[in-house]
Design a protein around this motif. Structure first.
Motif: not given
Length: 208
Positions: A176-181, A202-206
């Motif tokens: 999941r993207c931590s910025v837009c979901g 990719a670093s913004k994904f969890e």
């Protein structure tokens, strides 16, 4: 031991929360709206994910409107308000948008009820904020009952990832993207991957 599947025994209605942020309409799908008291005015609670612009809007204005999705609500509406980011899309533009007395936006298409609220308390829940609010307006829009999480999933749909109570057809699958979901449905995430919605790396994904 905690078996997370036990949470699935509790179902919730699906609603759209709308508010204002710097004069702009913000809205998102939630499945966390619940009545707390029947006193006058009645108090409700809603949890909003901090990733959503709607959460910041409710904090800014101290007011929000919630429309409860009808049992036959078109999936396109849930997809728009649940999966599209308000950072790049005006979610209300495609519909006849109305406002309540506080100026909070709402749509009536596919909705069975409308409630407006004034926030009286909020609690930080790490990734989300719990808002406790008093009802200021309430109106039935359509008979026929509400769309529930169970009914939505039984129709082969996944609850939007930024809804506070996230339910997928295959739990803990994807990134999941931590910025837009946005959720990338894959077992792997390439190092050079970029979110197709907000273009984050990719670093913004969890991992879910």
């Amino acid at each position: 031991m905690i078996d997370r599947k036990t949470y699935n025994s509790i179902s919730y209605s699906i609603s759209i929360v709308g508010s204002l942020q710097d004069g702009k309409y913000r809205g998102c799908v939630v499945n966390s709206l619940q009545q707390l008291t029947s006193s006058s005015p009645a108090k409700f609670a809603v949890t909003l994910n901090k990733y959503n612009l709607t959460e910041a809007a409710v904090e800014q204005t101290g007011a929000f409107c919630a429309t409860v999705a009808a049992a036959d609500c078109p999936h396109d509406i849930i997809n728009l308000f649940g999966y599209k980011s308000g950072r790049i899309t005006d979610k209300f533009a495609a519909y006849d948008t109305k406002t309540d007395d506080a100026g909070c936006p709402y749509i009536t298409d596919g909705m069975c009820a409308r409630l407006s609220f004034r926030v009286v308390q909020q609690v930080d829940l790490d990734s989300a904020v719990l808002f406790i609010a008093e009802v200021t307006e309430a109106k039935i829009l359509k008979d026929g009952g509400a769309l529930t999480v169970d009914a939505f999933k039984n129709a082969g749909k996944e609850v939007p990832p930024n809804a506070p109570i996230y339910r997928t057809l295959d739990e803990h699958y994807g990134y999941r993207c931590s910025v837009c979901g946005y959720v990338h449905k894959s077992d792997t995430l390439p190092d050079d991957f970029r979110c197709p919605v907000c273009k984050q790396p990719a670093s913004k994904f969890e991992k879910l």
